[in-house]
Write a protein that holds these residues in place. Structure first.
Motif, PDB file in Angstrom:
ATOM      1  N   ILE A  23       4.017   7.004  -8.218  1.00  0.00           N
ATOM      2  CA  ILE A  23       3.259   5.747  -8.173  1.00  0.00           C
ATOM      3  C   ILE A  23       1.914   5.971  -7.489  1.00  0.00           C
ATOM      4  O   ILE A  23       1.831   6.694  -6.496  1.00  0.00           O
ATOM      5  N   CYS A  24       0.894   5.336  -8.034  1.00  0.00           N
ATOM      6  CA  CYS A  24      -0.396   5.264  -7.342  1.00  0.00           C
ATOM      7  C   CYS A  24      -0.781   3.797  -7.263  1.00  0.00           C
ATOM      8  O   CYS A  24      -1.096   3.177  -8.274  1.00  0.00           O
ATOM      9  N   ARG A  25      -0.730   3.242  -6.079  1.00  0.00           N
ATOM     10  CA  ARG A  25      -1.037   1.824  -5.925  1.00  0.00           C
ATOM     11  C   ARG A  25      -2.525   1.551  -6.146  1.00  0.00           C
ATOM     12  O   ARG A  25      -2.918   0.460  -6.521  1.00  0.00           O
ATOM     13  N   CYS A  26      -3.361   2.556  -5.871  1.00  0.00           N
ATOM     14  CA  CYS A  26      -4.798   2.365  -6.081  1.00  0.00           C
ATOM     15  C   CYS A  26      -5.152   2.334  -7.563  1.00  0.00           C
ATOM     16  O   CYS A  26      -6.226   1.877  -7.926  1.00  0.00           O
ATOM     17  N   GLY A  27      -4.276   2.877  -8.392  1.00  0.00           N
ATOM     18  CA  GLY A  27      -4.538   2.831  -9.826  1.00  0.00           C
ATOM     19  C   GLY A  27      -5.403   3.964 -10.334  1.00  0.00           C
ATOM     20  O   GLY A  27      -6.387   3.750 -11.030  1.00  0.00           O
ATOM     21  N   THR A  28      -5.028   5.193  -9.996  1.00  0.00           N
ATOM     22  CA  THR A  28      -5.835   6.337 -10.446  1.00  0.00           C
ATOM     23  C   THR A  28      -5.244   7.009 -11.687  1.00  0.00           C
ATOM     24  O   THR A  28      -5.700   8.082 -12.076  1.00  0.00           O
ATOM     25  N   TYR A  29      -4.241   6.387 -12.307  1.00  0.00           N
ATOM     26  CA  TYR A  29      -3.569   7.045 -13.437  1.00  0.00           C
ATOM     27  C   TYR A  29      -4.509   7.540 -14.542  1.00  0.00           C
ATOM     28  O   TYR A  29      -4.331   8.661 -15.029  1.00  0.00           O
ATOM     29  N   ALA A  67      -9.136  10.852  -6.578  1.00  0.00           N
ATOM     30  CA  ALA A  67      -8.520  10.175  -5.426  1.00  0.00           C
ATOM     31  C   ALA A  67      -9.263   8.898  -5.067  1.00  0.00           C
ATOM     32  O   ALA A  67     -10.490   8.869  -5.041  1.00  0.00           O
ATOM     33  N   GLN A  68      -8.510   7.850  -4.810  1.00  0.00           N
ATOM     34  CA  GLN A  68      -9.098   6.690  -4.141  1.00  0.00           C
ATOM     35  C   GLN A  68      -8.688   6.798  -2.675  1.00  0.00           C
ATOM     36  O   GLN A  68      -9.352   7.488  -1.918  1.00  0.00           O
ATOM     37  N   CYS A  69      -7.584   6.172  -2.284  1.00  0.00           N
ATOM     38  CA  CYS A  69      -7.182   6.362  -0.882  1.00  0.00           C
ATOM     39  C   CYS A  69      -6.667   7.779  -0.654  1.00  0.00           C
ATOM     40  O   CYS A  69      -6.659   8.270   0.470  1.00  0.00           O
ATOM     41  N   GLY A  70      -6.210   8.417  -1.714  1.00  0.00           N
ATOM     42  CA  GLY A  70      -5.780   9.810  -1.632  1.00  0.00           C
ATOM     43  C   GLY A  70      -4.338  10.006  -1.222  1.00  0.00           C
ATOM     44  O   GLY A  70      -3.803  11.112  -1.331  1.00  0.00           O
ATOM     45  N   TYR A  71      -3.691   8.944  -0.777  1.00  0.00           N
ATOM     46  CA  TYR A  71      -2.376   9.096  -0.152  1.00  0.00           C
ATOM     47  C   TYR A  71      -1.327   9.630  -1.119  1.00  0.00           C
ATOM     48  O   TYR A  71      -0.493  10.438  -0.740  1.00  0.00           O
ATOM     49  N   CYS A  72      -1.363   9.176  -2.358  1.00  0.00           N
ATOM     50  CA  CYS A  72      -0.340   9.612  -3.320  1.00  0.00           C
ATOM     51  C   CYS A  72      -0.672  10.955  -3.933  1.00  0.00           C
ATOM     52  O   CYS A  72       0.132  11.514  -4.666  1.00  0.00           O
ATOM     53  N   GLN A  73      -1.897  11.448  -3.680  1.00  0.00           N
ATOM     54  CA  GLN A  73      -2.405  12.525  -4.532  1.00  0.00           C
ATOM     55  C   GLN A  73      -1.744  13.885  -4.304  1.00  0.00           C
ATOM     56  O   GLN A  73      -1.677  14.689  -5.234  1.00  0.00           O
ATOM     57  N   SER A  74      -1.247  14.155  -3.099  1.00  0.00           N
ATOM     58  CA  SER A  74      -0.565  15.460  -3.003  1.00  0.00           C
ATOM     59  C   SER A  74       0.690  15.446  -3.867  1.00  0.00           C
ATOM     60  O   SER A  74       0.977  16.427  -4.553  1.00  0.00           O
ATOM     61  N   PRO A 125       0.859  -1.185   0.000  1.00  0.00           N
ATOM     62  CA  PRO A 125       0.000   0.000   0.000  1.00  0.00           C
ATOM     63  C   PRO A 125       0.894   1.234   0.000  1.00  0.00           C
ATOM     64  O   PRO A 125       2.002   1.188   0.521  1.00  0.00           O
ATOM     65  N   MET A 126       0.415   2.304  -0.611  1.00  0.00           N
ATOM     66  CA  MET A 126       1.270   3.490  -0.746  1.00  0.00           C
ATOM     67  C   MET A 126       1.689   4.029   0.619  1.00  0.00           C
ATOM     68  O   MET A 126       2.804   4.522   0.784  1.00  0.00           O
ATOM     69  N   GLU A 127       0.803   3.943   1.582  1.00  0.00           N
ATOM     70  CA  GLU A 127       1.181   4.301   2.950  1.00  0.00           C
ATOM     71  C   GLU A 127       1.634   3.019   3.648  1.00  0.00           C
ATOM     72  O   GLU A 127       0.827   2.114   3.860  1.00  0.00           O
TER      73      GLU A 127
END
Ligand code: FES
Ligand code: FES
Lengths: 750, 154
Positions: B130-136, B94-101, A354-356
């Motif tokens: 990288i976006c693990r959630c796949g929002t590319y 955003a999915q989890c949003g973590y990579c988005q900033s 997971p990214m985090e």
């Protein structure tokens, strides 16, 4: 069942939110016991421990607070649960707020995995909303001295003719109304839904996420918070024999070096052990951890070599330890068949990444430990912490932050227990931060799996199907020495849907030398890869069109009752009446995918298509992949994903999950592999464990089938399984090269 | 002592100057919008702007920052009103949003240099994130939308 209790007035007055209408909904199977609980901090949990609920609170301030008991990890569940409650309530969307529930049995299962949040709580949440609406309408009727039938809730107010009172104005009076029996509730029809099924509902957390205000596990702040980085045994079970605490303590900001408790078996969700460096900030903790130079004692897993292990599994295929499905006489049919066809497949171990990375904070006060964690399951966190310190689960208070992705990793609570342990030792709030190296080396990996499928053939008809598997399983973390798979066969192996008279599914051993766990769609990944590839191979062997051959194998439209098919099938915990195994819907999903992808139409030179379909988590997903050669290599240019997940609450998030699943699936097909040498994971960071990046991402087309099923299926996971086989089938179509062992990158194909 | 600007505010720092900007932002300045994903410059979660250029803050020690100016996601706007944030919100990226900033900071830098990026320009700039959630796919669309929004504003 469905006995309804009135909310006691006394409880009202002792509750925290005295001016609110609070309602609870329960799991359909357990009964309906409303609770006064908005009391997120209630010191007096309700007497009925099993009462599982999601709560709704309407304040005098006219805010509708939905108390979300499931963890948000990118699936949009906070918004989706609120959509369900608010819809039946007839709330105005702008008055809806979210409160994240603490861990507590009163909510029912908070275990956010198994693609079960909507599936498991859809009806209960609708009933919660409808109950509140009923009570608000009756409150208005009382106020206006009218028949309740004349008072109707709409857009956050109850109206009768010209008269109108907001929910906030009615909240207090509504709380005194008799709680209706379920039979008195009128649930809305599909046509009446405002939010359920609405494509345009934005994510309630979007602004927080986009401004950097959203709080993930790693973002938690507390007064006097210390940060810990743990150096864990590189091989499972190794104990530290020597380390340079002094050197670590010399790093400015480092407060203390603390040895972690030893790991015992079964490993469950315990911390792995090792040595922690606690510091005033994250950088100091990381820097200090590099000075420790821990020397490790030998471990029984020191010689684990995943390459040799993978080879050993070949031999294990024929050691039939467990029989998962047996129907007819496979042995004789195979022996006497005019032709047989056997193929073997391998999916390596995978990391969640997971990214985090995992992160949790803890503080102890007066025998209570309070946790803030990016956890998929706060109840499991309570239990894991309680077990570790021999305290009661009620002494463990778990706050759930947002999760920067989960995919199953954050269902495992080792990192939470680490935080609790360190905070107790240091007598200070502590946040444990995992580095990416920690995350990849100390994951609960998706278990590698070797599989073999054999068929007896009569013309193009399959007369016997034998599916063998060998590899470690998830039970190994809960039972010491457990070897091989067990319940995993429910995910795509037992439920092989083809109309075949003789079927045998078995599994052999697979010792565990590392921790294994469930990853997005779990064993469906390996089973769908094997079956999806095999069908394609067989189709080519028999000179059949793979799509047509899939349809042929699936056979006539029917509900499959697996108890008549030589196996017990768990159907993801659902009964077969509400969630039948419906072959027509699988075929329908497959057809739609073929249709929108233009299957069968001529393609330019250098392009080829692959197809696959898989039912999991009570939903069907079909995938078509378009591969294109570029020089020596191939790439996937486009992917079509079609889902039939029954009733959909939040279609935009369903599409987002399909997009994400396509990328997750291509990622694992291209690159996914964790290897071990001398017991140590060889992948350290994103250079070693590659994930798909934007420039490699195919165009993705999603489509949703609505067959009018009133009940929702799972969404988060079922998109993943059909992707890897479709990708490999497409690559075969264009190159003639068959990839039976993932990842493709290792085969030099991508 | 090192002095530099973060989102227009001056920060002075006397501690360990080997500390990467990422941890300074998160732990010292309490600006937690910038995320940790790998610590090795491999994932882009920690992307911020240094004098307007996108950089990976996890591999940028504070010691090189004297007199420089840093912008983080918190510097884009308070209310998600920046064109990139509006585009992200409109397309529900955003999915989890973590990579988005990190994604948005890369995207803003791209649009500052290139008002109408092609798919290839976007891939080139964004493939470090990288976006693990796949929002590319949505990120790509949102960058184009943000480009349009920015043109409309000007
Ligand atoms: S955290 Fe900086 S690039 Fe990954
Ligand atoms: S949105 Fe979750 S990692 Fe990108």
């Amino acid at each position: 069942m469905s006995q309804v209790k009135c909310i006691s007035r006394r409880r009202w007055l002792t509750g925290v939110a005295k001016t609110s209408l609070l309602l609870g909904a329960t799991l359909p199977a357990v009964g309906y016991v409303p609770r006064v609980l908005g009391a997120e901090d209630t010191e007096n949990p309700p007497e009925q421990e099993f009462t599982p609920s999601v709560y709704l609170e309407i304040g005098r301030d006219n805010r509708v607070r939905v108390i979300c008991h499931r963890s948000e990890m990118g699936q949009g569940i906070r918004t989706s649960l609120a959509m369900v409650v608010a819809d039946e309530l007839n709330a105005d969307w702008s008055q809806v707020e979210l409160v994240q529930a603490l861990g507590g049995k009163r909510y029912g299962s908070q275990n956010t995995d198994g693609s079960n949040s909507i599936r498991g709580f859809y009806t209960a949440l609708r009933e919660a909303g409808a109950t509140a609406r009923h009570m608000l309408e009756h409150a208005a009727a009382q106020r206006w001295q009218l028949e309740p039938d004349l008072c109707r809730a709409a857009n956050g107010a109850v109206k009768a003719g010209e008269r109108s009172l907001s929910f906030g104005e009615l909240a207090e009076l509504a709380a005194t109304q008799k709680v209706p029996d379920k039979s008195q509730l009128t649930l809305k029809t599909k046509k009446e839904f405002n939010f359920i099924g609405n494509h345009e509902i934005g994510n309630l957390d979007a602004v927080d996420m986009l401004t950097g205000r959203a709080v993930y596990g790693i973002d938690v702040e507390q007064a006097d918070l210390a940060i810990a980085v743990v150096v864990r045994p590189p091989t499972m079970g190794a104990k530290p024999v020597k380390y340079d605490a002094k050197d670590a303590l010399k790093v400015p900001g480092v407060i203390q070096v603390i040895e972690m408790p030893e790991l015992s078996y079964p490993v469950r969700f315990q911390p792995l052990g090792g040595v922690a460096v606690v510091a005033e900030n994250t950088w100091a903790a990381m820097k200090g951890s590099r000075q420790l130079n821990v020397q490790w004692a030998a471990s029984e897993h020191d010689s684990f070599d995943s390459q040799q292990y993978a080879e050993k599994l070949e031999g294990y295929l024929t050691k039939e330890m467990l029989t998962h499905r047996e129907k007819g006489d496979v042995k004789t049919t195979l022996e006497q068949a005019e032709a047989t066809f056997t193929r073997r497949y391998y999916v390596p171990s995978l990391a969640h990444a997971p990214m985090e990375p995992p992160a949790a904070s803890a503080v102890w006060h007066h025998g209570i430990v309070e946790i803030w964690a990016a956890t998929q399951n706060p109840q499991a966190a309570q239990k894991a912490v309680a077990d570790q310190f021999a305290i009661d689960e009620t002494q463990v208070k778990v706050n759930v932050t947002l999760l920067g992705g989960g995919f199953g990793r954050k269902s495992k609570q080792d990192f939470v227990v680490e935080a609790a342990y360190l905070s107790k030792s240091l007598k200070r709030p502590v946040k444990v931060v995992w580095t990416r190296e920690d995350d990849l080396q100390f994951d609960y990996y998706h278990a590698c799996s070797r599989q073999e499928i054999s068929c007896a053939l009569e013309g193009k008809n399959i007369t016997a199907w034998r599916h063998r598997e060998a590899g470690p399983g998830i039970q190994s973390i809960f039972k010491s020495g457990f070897s091989g798979i067990q319940f995993e066969s429910n995910m795509g192996m037992r439920d092989m849907p083809f109309a075949v008279d003789n079927v045998l599914c078995t599994s052999g051993p697979g010792e565990a030398h590392v921790r294994y766990g469930w990853l997005r769609s779990v064993a469906n990944i390996g089973h769908a890869f094997a079956i999806g590839s095999y069908v394609d191979e067989l189709a080519h062997e028999l000179k059949q069109d793979p799509f047509q051959y899939w349809l042929d194998l699936l056979g006539s439209d029917r509900y499959i009752d697996f108890s008549q098919q030589g196996t017990k099938y768990f159907n993801y915990g659902e009964n077969s009446k509400d969630y039948p195994f419906d072959v027509a819907r699988i075929k329908n999903t497959l057809r739609r995918a073929a249709d929108i992808a233009g299957w069968g139409e001529p393609l330019p030179a250098g392009q080829g298509m692959g197809i696959s379909v898989h039912r999991s988590f009570c939903s069907n997903v079909a995938c078509v992949a378009l591969a294109e050669t570029s020089g020596e290599r191939v790439r996937i240019k486009k992917i079509w994903m079609v889902i039939d997940a029954g009733m959909l609450v939040n279609p935009d998030r369903v599409r987002a999950q399909l997009e994400g699943a396509a990328i997750f699936g291509v990622s694992l097909a291209y690159y996914g592999e964790i290897t071990h040498k001398n017991g140590v994971a060889q992948q350290q960071n994103f250079d070693g464990y590659r994930l798909l990046r934007m420039n490699e991402t195919p165009e993705i087309i999603t489509d949703i089938i609505d067959v009018g099923d009133p009940l929702p299926g799972g969404v988060g996971e079922p998109g993943v399984p059909p992707v890897a086989p479709a990708v490999c089938n497409a690559i075969f179509a264009v190159t003639g090269k068959r990839c039976r062992e993932l990842p493709l990158h290792k085969q030099g194909l991508v | 002592m090192i002095k530099f600007q973060v989102n227009g505010e001056t920060h002075s720092y006397r501690g360990d100057t080997s500390m990467p900007l990422l941890w300074f932002l998160r732990d010292i300045a309490d600006l937690k919008g910038t995320k940790f994903g790998c610590g090795k410059g491999l994932c882009g979660a920690c992307t911020v702007h240094l004098n307007g250029q996108a950089v990976r803050s996890c591999v940028l020690p504070v010691q090189v920052l004297d007199g420089q100016s840093v912008t983080t996601v918190e510097g884009l706007s308070d209310d998600a009103g920046h064109s990139i944030q509006r585009a992200w919100q409109t397309l529900n990226v955003a999915q989890c949003g973590y990579c988005q900033s990190g994604q948005m900071m890369s995207a803003v830098a791209l649009l500052q240099a290139n008002k109408a990026p092609s798919d290839e320009d976007i891939n080139n700039m964004m493939s470090g994130n990288i976006c693990r959630c796949g929002t590319y796919p949505r990120i790509k669309k949102a960058i184009k939308l943000a480009a349009d929004l920015a043109i409309k504003v000007n």
